[in-house]
Scaffold this motif. Structure first.
Motif, PDB file in Angstrom:
ATOM      1  N   UNK A 160      23.163  12.349   7.997  1.00 43.57           N
ATOM      2  CA  UNK A 160      23.923  13.607   7.931  1.00 43.57           C
ATOM      3  C   UNK A 160      24.868  13.646   6.740  1.00 43.57           C
ATOM      4  N   UNK A 161      25.466  12.489   6.442  1.00 46.75           N
ATOM      5  CA  UNK A 161      26.417  12.439   5.321  1.00 46.75           C
ATOM      6  C   UNK A 161      25.718  12.740   3.992  1.00 46.75           C
ATOM      7  N   UNK A 162      24.554  12.094   3.786  1.00 49.35           N
ATOM      8  CA  UNK A 162      23.795  12.317   2.545  1.00 49.35           C
ATOM      9  C   UNK A 162      23.305  13.767   2.489  1.00 49.35           C
ATOM     10  N   UNK A 163      22.844  14.252   3.648  1.00 52.24           N
ATOM     11  CA  UNK A 163      22.339  15.629   3.705  1.00 52.24           C
ATOM     12  C   UNK A 163      23.424  16.615   3.257  1.00 52.24           C
ATOM     13  N   UNK A 164      24.683  16.375   3.724  1.00 51.50           N
ATOM     14  CA  UNK A 164      25.797  17.262   3.376  1.00 51.50           C
ATOM     15  C   UNK A 164      26.093  17.198   1.881  1.00 51.50           C
ATOM     16  N   UNK A 165      25.895  16.023   1.279  1.00 53.72           N
ATOM     17  CA  UNK A 165      26.234  15.864  -0.146  1.00 53.72           C
ATOM     18  C   UNK A 165      25.029  16.105  -1.076  1.00 53.72           C
ATOM     19  N   UNK A 166      23.879  16.449  -0.478  1.00 52.85           N
ATOM     20  CA  UNK A 166      22.617  16.582  -1.247  1.00 52.85           C
ATOM     21  C   UNK A 166      22.285  15.304  -2.016  1.00 52.85           C
ATOM     22  N   UNK A 167      22.368  14.184  -1.319  1.00 57.13           N
ATOM     23  CA  UNK A 167      22.009  12.900  -1.952  1.00 57.13           C
ATOM     24  C   UNK A 167      21.043  12.146  -1.034  1.00 57.13           C
ATOM     25  N   UNK A 168      20.582  11.009  -1.538  1.00 58.01           N
ATOM     26  CA  UNK A 168      19.852  10.033  -0.709  1.00 58.01           C
ATOM     27  C   UNK A 168      20.481   8.685  -0.982  1.00 58.01           C
ATOM     28  N   UNK A 169      20.283   7.779  -0.037  1.00 64.96           N
ATOM     29  CA  UNK A 169      20.590   6.374  -0.355  1.00 64.96           C
ATOM     30  C   UNK A 169      19.250   5.700  -0.648  1.00 64.96           C
ATOM     31  N   UNK A 170      19.159   5.100  -1.801  1.00 68.83           N
ATOM     32  CA  UNK A 170      17.912   4.429  -2.184  1.00 68.83           C
ATOM     33  C   UNK A 170      18.100   2.930  -2.017  1.00 68.83           C
ATOM     34  N   UNK A 194       0.824  -1.206   0.000  1.00 75.35           N
ATOM     35  CA  UNK A 194       0.000   0.000   0.000  1.00 75.35           C
ATOM     36  C   UNK A 194       0.864   1.264   0.000  1.00 75.35           C
ATOM     37  N   UNK A 195       2.192   1.090   0.118  1.00 73.76           N
ATOM     38  CA  UNK A 195       3.096   2.245   0.084  1.00 73.76           C
ATOM     39  C   UNK A 195       4.156   2.022  -0.989  1.00 73.76           C
ATOM     40  N   UNK A 196       4.682   3.138  -1.546  1.00 75.22           N
ATOM     41  CA  UNK A 196       5.759   3.028  -2.532  1.00 75.22           C
ATOM     42  C   UNK A 196       7.124   3.200  -1.865  1.00 75.22           C
ATOM     43  N   UNK A 197       7.190   4.132  -0.949  1.00 71.68           N
ATOM     44  CA  UNK A 197       8.493   4.499  -0.378  1.00 71.68           C
ATOM     45  C   UNK A 197       8.367   4.730   1.117  1.00 71.68           C
ATOM     46  N   UNK A 198       9.401   4.325   1.831  1.00 76.17           N
ATOM     47  CA  UNK A 198       9.492   4.616   3.257  1.00 76.17           C
ATOM     48  C   UNK A 198      10.721   5.503   3.436  1.00 76.17           C
ATOM     49  N   UNK A 199      10.582   6.596   4.140  1.00 76.30           N
ATOM     50  CA  UNK A 199      11.735   7.476   4.353  1.00 76.30           C
ATOM     51  C   UNK A 199      12.267   7.221   5.755  1.00 76.30           C
ATOM     52  N   UNK A 200      13.575   7.037   5.860  1.00 78.82           N
ATOM     53  CA  UNK A 200      14.161   6.726   7.176  1.00 78.82           C
ATOM     54  C   UNK A 200      15.397   7.585   7.413  1.00 78.82           C
ATOM     55  N   UNK A 201      15.644   7.895   8.673  1.00 79.60           N
ATOM     56  CA  UNK A 201      16.847   8.654   9.016  1.00 79.60           C
ATOM     57  C   UNK A 201      17.427   8.159  10.339  1.00 79.60           C
ATOM     58  N   UNK A 202      18.760   8.093  10.425  1.00 81.72           N
ATOM     59  CA  UNK A 202      19.369   7.682  11.702  1.00 81.72           C
ATOM     60  C   UNK A 202      19.462   8.853  12.682  1.00 81.72           C
ATOM     61  N   UNK A 203      19.156  10.077  12.180  1.00 78.87           N
ATOM     62  CA  UNK A 203      19.395  11.265  12.990  1.00 78.87           C
ATOM     63  C   UNK A 203      18.094  12.053  13.191  1.00 78.87           C
ATOM     64  N   UNK A 204      17.529  12.047  14.406  1.00 76.20           N
ATOM     65  CA  UNK A 204      16.237  12.719  14.627  1.00 76.20           C
ATOM     66  C   UNK A 204      16.264  14.204  14.294  1.00 76.20           C
ATOM     67  N   UNK A 205      17.474  14.824  14.269  1.00 77.45           N
ATOM     68  CA  UNK A 205      17.484  16.252  13.941  1.00 77.45           C
ATOM     69  C   UNK A 205      17.135  16.470  12.459  1.00 77.45           C
ATOM     70  N   UNK A 206      17.138  15.374  11.676  1.00 77.96           N
ATOM     71  CA  UNK A 206      16.780  15.521  10.247  1.00 77.96           C
ATOM     72  C   UNK A 206      15.271  15.299   9.994  1.00 77.96           C
ATOM     73  N   UNK A 207      14.516  15.084  11.082  1.00 76.20           N
ATOM     74  CA  UNK A 207      13.079  14.820  10.887  1.00 76.20           C
ATOM     75  C   UNK A 207      12.342  15.948  10.143  1.00 76.20           C
ATOM     76  N   UNK A 208      12.713  17.242  10.360  1.00 76.91           N
ATOM     77  CA  UNK A 208      12.045  18.273   9.552  1.00 76.91           C
ATOM     78  C   UNK A 208      12.257  18.052   8.051  1.00 76.91           C
ATOM     79  N   UNK A 209      13.486  17.635   7.667  1.00 80.38           N
ATOM     80  CA  UNK A 209      13.741  17.356   6.231  1.00 80.38           C
ATOM     81  C   UNK A 209      12.894  16.169   5.782  1.00 80.38           C
TER      82      UNK A 209
END
Ligand code: AMP
Length: 429
Positions: A387-397, A328-343
Motif C-alpha cells: 500500500x505504501x509503494x502504491x500510494x507513492x507510485x513506486x515499487x521496491x525492487x 526460467x523467470x526474470x521477475x516475481x511480483x509480490x504483495x502483502x495486501x491481497x486487495x492489490x492483486x488487480x494491480x
C-alpha cells in the motif's frame, strides 16, 4: 515377422520425445537468432539428393561417400542419397537458382537431420541434426573470422564455456597438392607400420592419415611435415590474418597443422570447436567447418569463394548435460495486501507484453510464502508492491542474489529492470 513383433526405430536413429524438446528448441532458437543477427537467411533443401552430388563434392575416397551413405535406386532408376551433410545441397541450390547473379555475397543457414551409416556410439548416430551456415562470394579472411566468431558466440550463448577452437590451413589446390606429395614421400618408408586403413589411405586420401585415431599412425604422424610449411605466400597471409583477427575478437585458438577433417572439398581455412566438459567422451567435436573456394566451380557454377560450418545438435546437448539451466523467470511480483492483486495482474500483463518473464502467486497468500516461492524458483528479482509503494507510485525492487533492496519510481520500472536483467536473445524471450 509375427503380428506381435514390436517395430523399433532404426539403429542409430532416435526419437526426440516432448520432454526433451525444450532443450532442442532452445538450441535451435539461439542458433537461428544469432545467425539472423549476423545477416544469414534460412534455406531448406530436400533430404534426398542425387547420389552424384555427394560423390562429386565430398569425394569418392572419403569415409562418408565410401562407406556411410544411405543410397538407393528409386522406382525411376535414379540413384538417390539421404543427405549426409548440408554444404553440398546448399551449393547445388546456389548454382541451380543462379544466386550468384542476384547478389555478390550470399549468407544462408540451415537446421535439419543428416544421415551417415556410422558405427553408433554416444554422440555418434546414423540420423543426427546439424545447424550450419554457408557464406558464398567472400574470399575472406574477415568472413572466416566472422564465421568462427558466430560459431563461438552460439556455443557460448547455449552455455558452453569450456571450448577449444582449433584452426588450420590446408592451402589452396596447388599448396595442398605439394603437401600431399611431401606427405606420401614421408609416409612411404613407414607403410608397413601404418594401420591397414591408413595403408589404404596412402593410395587414396593420404591427408586423412593425419586424422587417424590409431596410436601407431599417430606416433608416425607426429614427425610428418607440417602443412603450414607448404602454403603459398597468399595462403599463408590469409591464415596469418585469420589468426590475428581471432585474437582481436577475443577468441582463443590453437593452431593444429594436423587438423584435416573428413571432406575433400575444403581449401585454406579449416576449424573445429571441441567441448571440454560434459558427457561427450571421444565424440568431443561439437562443430567443424572450413573454406571451400573451389567447390561451386567444381559443381558447375562460376568460381565462387565460400566458407561454412556445421554443429551437431545432439553433441551440443550432451555437452550441456551438466551445465546449469538459467532461471526460467526474470521477475516475481509480490504483495502483502491481497486487495492489490488487480494491480499485480495488470503489472504482470505489461511485463510479459514487454518480453519479460514474470510470474506471481495470485492466490492471496502471505508475503512470506510468496517470497519463498520466488526463492525456490531461483528468480533473480522480486518486485514488491505494498500500500505504501502504491500510494507513492513506486515499487521496491529486491535483488535476490545481491540481497539488496531499493525503491524505484513506477515510471522507471522497465528501464531499471532491463538494465539489470542479463541480455537474452529475442527468440529466447
Ligand atoms: P562434419 O559434417 O563431419 O564436419 O561434422 C560437423 C559436426 O556434426 C560434428 O562436429 C558433430 O558435432 C556433428 N556430427 C557429425 N557426424 C555425426 C554423427 N554421426 N552423429 C552425431 N553428430 C555428428
Amino acid at each position: 515377422m509375427s503380428a506381435s513383433t514390436r517395430i523399433r526405430a532404426v539403429k542409430g536413429m532416435h526419437d526426440v520425445l516432448p520432454q526433451a524438446m525444450a532443450r532442442w528448441k532452445r538450441v535451435e532458437a539461439l542458433f537461428r537468432d544469432l545467425a539472423e543477427r549476423h545477416g544469414y537467411a534460412e534455406i531448406r533443401t530436400p533430404l534426398v539428393e542425387p547420389t552424384s552430388l555427394f560423390v562429386r563434392s565430398i569425394g569418392e575416397s572419403t569415409d562418408i561417400v565410401g562407406k556411410e551413405m544411405y543410397s538407393f535406386v528409386d522406382k525411376g532408376e535414379d540413384s538417390l542419397t539421404l543427405r549426409p551433410e548440408g554444404t553440398a545441397s546448399a551449393v547445388r541450390a546456389y548454382i541451380e537458382h543462379e544466386i550468384h547473379a542476384q547478389e555478390a555475397v550470399t549468407k544462408w543457414y540451415y537446421i535439419g537431420p543428416m544421415f551417415r551409416r556410422e558405427r553408433p556410439a554416444r554422440g555418434r548416430y546414423r540420423q543426427f541434426w546439424q545447424a550450419g551456415i554457408e557464406c558464398f562470394g567472400d574470399p575472406g579472411p574477415y568472413s572466416d573470422a566472422e564465421a568462427i566468431a558466430l560459431l563461438v558466440e552460439v556455443l557460448r550463448a547455449i552455455g558452453l564455456s569450456e571450448l577449444e577452437v582449433v584452426v588450420n590451413s590446408i592451402g589452396s589446390r596447388s599448396s595442398k597438392e605439394r603437401y600431399r606429395q611431401a606427405l606420401v614421400e614421408f609416409l612411404k618408408p613407414h607403410k608397413e607400420a601404418l594401420s591397414l586403413e591408413s595403408q589404404r589411405r596412402l593410395e587414396t586420401n593420404p591427408l586423412r592419415i593425419l586424422d587417424s585415431k590409431d596410436p601407431k599412425d599417430q606416433a608416425i604422424c607426429k614427425n610428418a611435415p607440417a602443412i603450414l610449411d607448404f602454403l603459398s605466400e597468399q595462403d599463408r597471409a590469409h591464415f596469418e590474418s585469420l589468426c590475428e583477427l581471432l585474437a582481436r575478437l577475443g577468441i582463443e585458438s590453437r593452431v593444429d597443422p594436423h587438423l584435416v577433417r573428413g571432406l575433400d572439398y575444403y581449401s585454406r581455412t579449416l576449424f573445429e570447436v571441441r567441448g571440454k566438459g560434459g558427457e561427450l567422451g571421444a565424440q568431443n567435436a561439437l562443430a567443424g567447418g572450413g573454406r571451400y573456394d573451389e567447390l561451386v566451380e567444381a559443381l558447375g557454377g562460376p568460381p565462387t569463394p565460400a566458407i561454412g560450418f556445421a554443429m551437431g545438435i545432439e553433441r551440443i546437448l550432451l555437452a550441456c548435460e551438466n551445465t546449469q539451466e538459467g532461471p526460467s523467470l526474470d521477475v516475481w511480483v509480490a504483495t502483502p495486501d491481497p486487495s492489490l492483486l488487480p494491480c499485480v495482474l495488470e503489472l504482470l500483463t505489461l511485463l510479459r507484453r514487454d518480453g519479460i518473464r514474470a510470474d506471481a502467486d495470485l492466490r492471496g497468500t502471505s508475503l512470506r510464502s510468496q517470497l519463498r516461492r520466488a526463492q525456490k524458483k531461483g528468480v533473480p528479482f522480486v518486485l514488491l508492491l505494498g500500500p505504501e509503494e502504491e500510494a507513492k507510485s513506486t515499487f521496491r525492487l529486491k535483488d535476490m542474489e545481491g540481497h539488496s533492496e531499493e525503491e524505484i519510481p513506477q515510471s522507471a520500472l522497465f528501464f531499471e529492470l532491463k538494465r539489470r536483467l542479463p541480455k537474452r536473445s529475442p527468440s529466447a524471450l
